[in-house]
Write a protein that holds these residues in place. Structure first.
Motif, PDB file in Angstrom:
ATOM      1  N   GLN A  99       0.831  -1.196   0.000  1.00 32.15           N
ATOM      2  CA  GLN A  99       0.000   0.000   0.000  1.00 32.15           C
ATOM      3  C   GLN A  99       0.869   1.250   0.000  1.00 32.15           C
ATOM      4  O   GLN A  99       1.825   1.361   0.777  1.00 32.15           O
ATOM      5  CB  GLN A  99      -0.934   0.014   1.211  1.00 32.15           C
ATOM      6  CG  GLN A  99      -1.983   1.120   1.160  1.00 32.15           C
ATOM      7  CD  GLN A  99      -2.951   1.023   2.316  1.00 32.15           C
ATOM      8  OE1 GLN A  99      -2.533   0.888   3.465  1.00 32.15           O
ATOM      9  NE2 GLN A  99      -4.246   1.098   2.040  1.00 32.15           N
ATOM     10  N   TYR A 122      -4.431  -3.878  -9.034  1.00 34.22           N
ATOM     11  CA  TYR A 122      -4.345  -2.786  -8.062  1.00 34.22           C
ATOM     12  C   TYR A 122      -5.708  -2.524  -7.428  1.00 34.22           C
ATOM     13  O   TYR A 122      -6.755  -2.995  -7.896  1.00 34.22           O
ATOM     14  CB  TYR A 122      -3.884  -1.497  -8.758  1.00 34.22           C
ATOM     15  CG  TYR A 122      -4.955  -0.920  -9.668  1.00 34.22           C
ATOM     16  CD1 TYR A 122      -5.892  -0.012  -9.181  1.00 34.22           C
ATOM     17  CD2 TYR A 122      -5.070  -1.314 -11.002  1.00 34.22           C
ATOM     18  CE1 TYR A 122      -6.908   0.484  -9.987  1.00 34.22           C
ATOM     19  CE2 TYR A 122      -6.074  -0.825 -11.819  1.00 34.22           C
ATOM     20  CZ  TYR A 122      -6.988   0.077 -11.302  1.00 34.22           C
ATOM     21  OH  TYR A 122      -7.999   0.559 -12.100  1.00 34.22           O
ATOM     22  N   ILE A 124      -7.812   1.000  -5.472  1.00 31.04           N
ATOM     23  CA  ILE A 124      -7.873   2.351  -4.903  1.00 31.04           C
ATOM     24  C   ILE A 124      -9.235   2.488  -4.233  1.00 31.04           C
ATOM     25  O   ILE A 124     -10.137   1.685  -4.470  1.00 31.04           O
ATOM     26  CB  ILE A 124      -7.650   3.458  -5.953  1.00 31.04           C
ATOM     27  CG1 ILE A 124      -8.729   3.403  -7.052  1.00 31.04           C
ATOM     28  CG2 ILE A 124      -6.255   3.378  -6.547  1.00 31.04           C
ATOM     29  CD1 ILE A 124      -8.630   4.553  -8.059  1.00 31.04           C
ATOM     30  N   LEU A 137      -1.543   7.483 -11.322  1.00 30.20           N
ATOM     31  CA  LEU A 137      -0.389   6.993 -10.572  1.00 30.20           C
ATOM     32  C   LEU A 137       0.798   6.986 -11.521  1.00 30.20           C
ATOM     33  O   LEU A 137       0.718   6.424 -12.621  1.00 30.20           O
ATOM     34  CB  LEU A 137      -0.631   5.604 -10.008  1.00 30.20           C
ATOM     35  CG  LEU A 137       0.509   5.007  -9.171  1.00 30.20           C
ATOM     36  CD1 LEU A 137       0.801   5.876  -7.960  1.00 30.20           C
ATOM     37  CD2 LEU A 137       0.180   3.581  -8.738  1.00 30.20           C
ATOM     38  N   LEU A 151      -6.021   5.037 -13.082  1.00 36.71           N
ATOM     39  CA  LEU A 151      -6.621   3.960 -12.302  1.00 36.71           C
ATOM     40  C   LEU A 151      -8.059   4.331 -11.929  1.00 36.71           C
ATOM     41  O   LEU A 151      -8.374   5.510 -11.763  1.00 36.71           O
ATOM     42  CB  LEU A 151      -5.807   3.695 -11.036  1.00 36.71           C
ATOM     43  CG  LEU A 151      -4.302   3.479 -11.214  1.00 36.71           C
ATOM     44  CD1 LEU A 151      -3.665   3.073  -9.887  1.00 36.71           C
ATOM     45  CD2 LEU A 151      -4.013   2.446 -12.287  1.00 36.71           C
ATOM     46  N   ASP A 207      -1.062  12.804  -8.049  1.00 39.13           N
ATOM     47  CA  ASP A 207      -1.571  11.441  -7.888  1.00 39.13           C
ATOM     48  C   ASP A 207      -2.409  11.441  -6.611  1.00 39.13           C
ATOM     49  O   ASP A 207      -1.900  11.234  -5.504  1.00 39.13           O
ATOM     50  CB  ASP A 207      -0.413  10.445  -7.792  1.00 39.13           C
ATOM     51  CG  ASP A 207       0.415  10.403  -9.066  1.00 39.13           C
ATOM     52  OD1 ASP A 207      -0.087  10.857 -10.105  1.00 39.13           O
ATOM     53  OD2 ASP A 207       1.556   9.916  -9.009  1.00 39.13           O
ATOM     54  N   TYR A 212      -3.083   3.765  -2.606  1.00 40.24           N
ATOM     55  CA  TYR A 212      -3.006   2.818  -3.714  1.00 40.24           C
ATOM     56  C   TYR A 212      -2.524   1.492  -3.148  1.00 40.24           C
ATOM     57  O   TYR A 212      -1.586   1.461  -2.359  1.00 40.24           O
ATOM     58  CB  TYR A 212      -2.011   3.281  -4.779  1.00 40.24           C
ATOM     59  CG  TYR A 212      -2.301   4.628  -5.396  1.00 40.24           C
ATOM     60  CD1 TYR A 212      -2.939   4.742  -6.616  1.00 40.24           C
ATOM     61  CD2 TYR A 212      -1.904   5.807  -4.753  1.00 40.24           C
ATOM     62  CE1 TYR A 212      -3.187   5.980  -7.200  1.00 40.24           C
ATOM     63  CE2 TYR A 212      -2.153   7.047  -5.320  1.00 40.24           C
ATOM     64  CZ  TYR A 212      -2.795   7.126  -6.540  1.00 40.24           C
ATOM     65  OH  TYR A 212      -3.037   8.357  -7.113  1.00 40.24           O
TER      66      TYR A 212
END
Length: 883
Positions: A99, A122, A124, A137, A151, A207, A212
């Motif tokens: 993370q 991934y 989010i 990202l 993302l 970002d 994330y």
């Protein structure tokens, strides 16, 4: 009559070839590092080095786990290992992830092989209202900023009870657990990156997701686009002229090209590009080739190839393309949103990437001699591939070298609903992290079916690595079913409906005795969090505290378990809860958690042969102490205002042990405030776990008050007598993040309204119009005279600004004539919006918005429908009301 299987496919004596390959694979994994922390080999590298092929798919990529690979490095937080539903780590391959929270945090991967493309798995956060966020990202290559990946959590995060929805909320442990956190994003580099290149994901300014989570990175060398095969027609050329820019809907043009080419006996070529579609493409006697999974993309709504039924489509060959849907919730009221759907015989589907669909492939019988190979199926809201013998048998199917990850039902399934799945082979597939049910599920039949040399990993909930059951109204199992040479890593889970663990391989005779031959030979069960082999009682045990067996129940017999390895098991090697018997030999167990055998007198006999080792002890009872289960394990407070407390979010705390648990004072880090939940407050103790006792769980409410702009990380700590305190990660963020910035839209007042109608067709009640499901709908009695009314009682007089009316998105266009009326007492109604024609157009998701007069304040809103060009009744799937 059961169909015999050739002896070469049933290696029951000596040392089978599958066992030798299995031992080689396990040895390779152990040499690479701790087997229980690493993903077993699932790449094509073995063939290149001369090492015997490992179980699993021969995929074209090399996978690096961000948390466990020796070629990955991070300054972020390594999550897990964790096996509890509702945590980021539990849904990750390997039960671990990295993370990244805040600028400068990164995870990097040093390539061991050249690559020019990558796919990242991934997660989010969701937005506050459940529609997802979009956030960039940054990606670096050898220290140089290369791109910002986009993302999204639009296709992630589900809530509530099955079949789940997008509205955020945390509820009771038996089903209301936020889950389905992960998605995938792929990227092609401008040049080939040589071995030794370092690729880094890093949080840079801009970002702006609160956090994330990176699970895996799949790097591969993508070949140049495949050229048009000889004799195929290019769909972008005359006479078809199909647009491949993605700018227009080409459903009709593609269907015309398919029909014309099929009639002429000609193949179709889809060159590189994006093809936007909005309804299924019907296929029969046609070959369709794309330029490759990374080049030819079909996307849009209802991205599907549809096969005929009774008779099925035949001689269909589809390859070399990708299918990306836009499915963000499971809707079982329609059969669309499925990559491949229907009947297919004498057909091959290969080298297709399927993502963000409801199902990867739903094959309905009759179907014979279908081959599905080299498919990549990810992030579906239901099954990966289901061979569903509903309208005829499914026979002679071959599923080989398919890679499936993050399906929200069975990864692979043989469902003999009304007919048999017979002589079907599931071999050398990889199935990772099914979010609901089993990695592989077998329901009924099993005549001549083979499940061999698969790599099955990380079951999330409601299933095991391989589940074999007389369930879902399936036909009676007839056998034999051979299960050989598979690796099951970290499979099985603690089931929140039964309140005890489910085994890596488990039998469930829920709807009848199971006495057909099942041969389980030469498999490796690694790091099973609970039991290795489980035999469930149809009269289910009711909680892990219960030691008195249920009376009777359907039985399981004629099972042979030979030459299997159990390495690391959290509770038992055998969990015997059903009547029946099993023959066992050559089964070796190490690292047994509680006891070799769980047995509380259910009437189950283990007939042991030579070669067994390490599981002779027996006990009655589940573990007495067990760590508390807290969820969601990461709780995010988005778009906070400095100095102002956010709305509270619920966090659940559950005792999973067989003894009472004493709770200490529950605390949170600075900036976060803990208060008792008014509905389910935590007392000083929790009862032993039992699905019929709500006193074994409780909830706390947590809010966040930002002291300054930016991100704040904290921890909720829950001390108890169960050992180390349970913790939940808290993340507060003042940033207006991507998508809608996490700001909830106006609330739909109708969700809590009482809905009534002037008439309703059977099975289509008025309550379907406020169930938050566009797939269900209200329909007045067919042929009854208009007007027909639908009335929402909001419970009190409230201000209203607009109503939104919807029909199922896959329905054809129609016009309904209607007016909107309001009332404060339910008797005297006044017209708010006079009668008018409203077009429900599938191009706009069959949605109509009607603005109400300023100052509207009513308790009752009523729709009066006087006409419908699409049917002889009024129809609505949702009647939404906004203040």
């Amino acid at each position: 009559m059961s169909i015999p299987v050739a002896p070469s496919r049933r290696p029951l004596r000596g040392t089978p070839r599958s066992s030798r390959r299995l031992r080689a694979a396990i040895t390779a994994a152990l040499l690479a590092g701790p087997a229980l922390a690493l993903t077993l080999p699932s790449t094509g590298a073995a063939a290149a080095t001369g090492v015997p092929a490992a179980p699993g798919a021969a995929v074209p990529f090399t996978e690096y786990n961000a948390a466990t690979s020796p070629f990955a490095h991070t300054n972020g937080t390594v999550l897990g290992p964790d096996y509890r539903y509702g945590s980021l780590a539990a849904e990750a391959t390997g039960r671990q992830a990295v993370q990244l929270v805040g600028q400068g945090q990164y995870v990097s991967f040093r390539l061991t092989r050249a690559a020019n493309a990558v796919d990242f798995h991934y997660a989010i956060p969701d937005s506050l209202h459940g529609g997802g966020i979009t956030a960039p990202l940054s990606l670096y290559v050898d220290g140089r900023a290369t791109t910002a990946l986009s993302l999204t959590s639009q296709f992630s995060w589900l809530y509530g009870t099955y079949p789940f929805r997008n509205t955020p909320g945390t509820g009771v442990p038996d089903g209301q657990v936020p889950h389905d956190f992960y998605n995938d994003v792929r990227y092609r580099f401008a040049t080939t990156l040589p071995a030794g290149t370092v690729v880094r994901l890093q949080v840079d300014p801009g970002d702006n997701a609160p956090w994330y989570a990176i699970n895996t990175a799949d790097f591969e060398q993508v070949a140049a686009p495949t050229a048009k095969p000889d004799g195929y027609a290019d769909v972008t050329q005359a006479p078809y002229n199909v647009d491949n820019t993605g700018a227009t809907d080409v459903t009709g043009a593609l269907q015309h090209a398919i029909d014309t080419a099929s009639a002429a006996g000609q193949g179709l070529y889809l060159p590189p590009g994006t093809y936007t579609v909005s309804s299924p493409l019907n296929v029969n006697a046609i070959a369709i080739a794309g330029a490759g999974e990374w080049y030819t993309l079909l996307t849009g709504r209802n991205v599907e190839f549809n096969g005929q039924q009774n008779p099925p489509s035949s001689h269909v060959d589809i390859s070399g393309l990708a299918m990306f849907g836009n499915v963000d919730v499971r809707d079982d009221s329609n059969s669309e949103d499925t990559g491949f759907n229907g009947g297919f015989s004498d057909s091959t589907i290969s080298d297709v990437w399927i993502q963000n669909e409801k199902v990867g492939a739903w094959i309905v019988g009759p179907s014979s001699k279908l081959t599905m190979r080299n498919l990549r199926i990810q992030d579906t809201t239901a099954d990966g591939i289901n061979l569903n013998a509903a309208d005829g048998p499914v026979t002679g199917a071959l599923l080989r070298d398919n890679f499936l990850r993050n399906t929200q039902d069975d990864g692979l399934a043989l469902w003999s609903e009304n007919y048999g799945d017979t002589d079907d082979t599931l071999t050398h597939n990889t199935v990772d992290s099914p979010g609901l049910a089993n990695n592989i599920g077998v329901y009924g039949s099993g005549a001549g079916d083979v499940i061999s040399d698969n790599l099955l990993q990380d079951t999330v909930t409601r299933g095991g690595g391989i589940g074999i059951g007389q369930r879902f109204d399936s036909v009676r199992m007839s056998g034999p079913l051979d299960i050989t040479g598979n690796v099951l890593a970290r499979t099985g889970q603690w089931d929140p409906g039964w309140d005890y663990g489910v085994g890596a391989i488990w039998f469930d005779p829920q709807q009848g005795d199971m006495d057909s031959a099942v041969n389980i030979t030469g498999n490796a069960l690694l790091d099973s969090p609970y039991s290795a082999f489980m035999f469930q009682n149809s009269n289910a045990y009711t909680g892990s505290a219960v030691t008195t067996p249920p009376t009777a129940g359907h039985s399981v017999r004629n099972v042979s378990i030979n030459d299997n390895l159990v390495a690391g098991v959290g509770s038992y090697v055998f969990q015997d809860q059903a009547p029946g018997s099993v023959s066992v030999s050559g089964t070796v167990a190490t690292g047994v958690g509680k006891s070799g055998i769980f047995s509380c007198g259910a009437g189950f006999a283990i007939n042991r042969g030579p070669g067994d080792f390490g599981w002779s002890s027996s006990t009655c009872g589940m573990p007495g102490t067990s760590p508390l289960w807290t969820y969601p394990s990461t709780t995010t407070f988005e778009n906070a205002t400095v100095g102002t407390a956010t709305p509270v979010q619920r966090i659940a705390v559950m005792n999973t042990g067989t003894a009472s648990a004493t709770l200490g004072t529950i605390t949170a880090s600075a900036g976060f405030t803990v208060t008792p939940d008014p509905t389910y407050p935590c007392a000083t103790s929790l009862h032993p776990t039992s699905p019929t006792d709500s006193a074994n769980w409780c909830m706390v409410d947590v809010s966040y008050t930002a002291g300054a702009a930016g991100i704040t990380q904290g921890t909720l700590t829950v001390p108890s007598s169960e050992g180390r305190p349970a913790t939940v990660q808290l993340v507060g963020d003042t940033d207006p993040i991507g998508g809608t910035g996490g700001v909830a839209p106006p609330s739909n007042l109708a969700l809590d309204a009482t809905m009534t109608a002037s008439s309703s067709l059977e099975y289509f009640p008025a309550t379907n119009a406020n169930d938050d499901n566009d797939g269900s709908y209200w329909e007045s009695e067919d042929g009854q005279p208009f007007p027909q009314t639908l009335t929402a009682d909001l419970g009190s007089v409230q201000p209203e600004s607009s109503v939104v009316l919807t029909l199922p998105s896959n329905w054809g266009s129609r016009v309904q004539t209607l007016s909107v009326l309001g009332s404060t007492d339910g008797t005297d109604f006044t017209t708010l919006v006079p009668s008018a024609d409203y077009t429900f157009d599938p191009a706009t998701q069959n949605k109509v918005t009607i603005t109400l007069p300023p100052g509207t304040n009513d308790r009752y809103l009523q729709l009066s429908v006087t006409g419908n060009t699409g049917w002889t009744a009024a129809q609505l799937s949702e009647f939404e009301i906004f203040g």
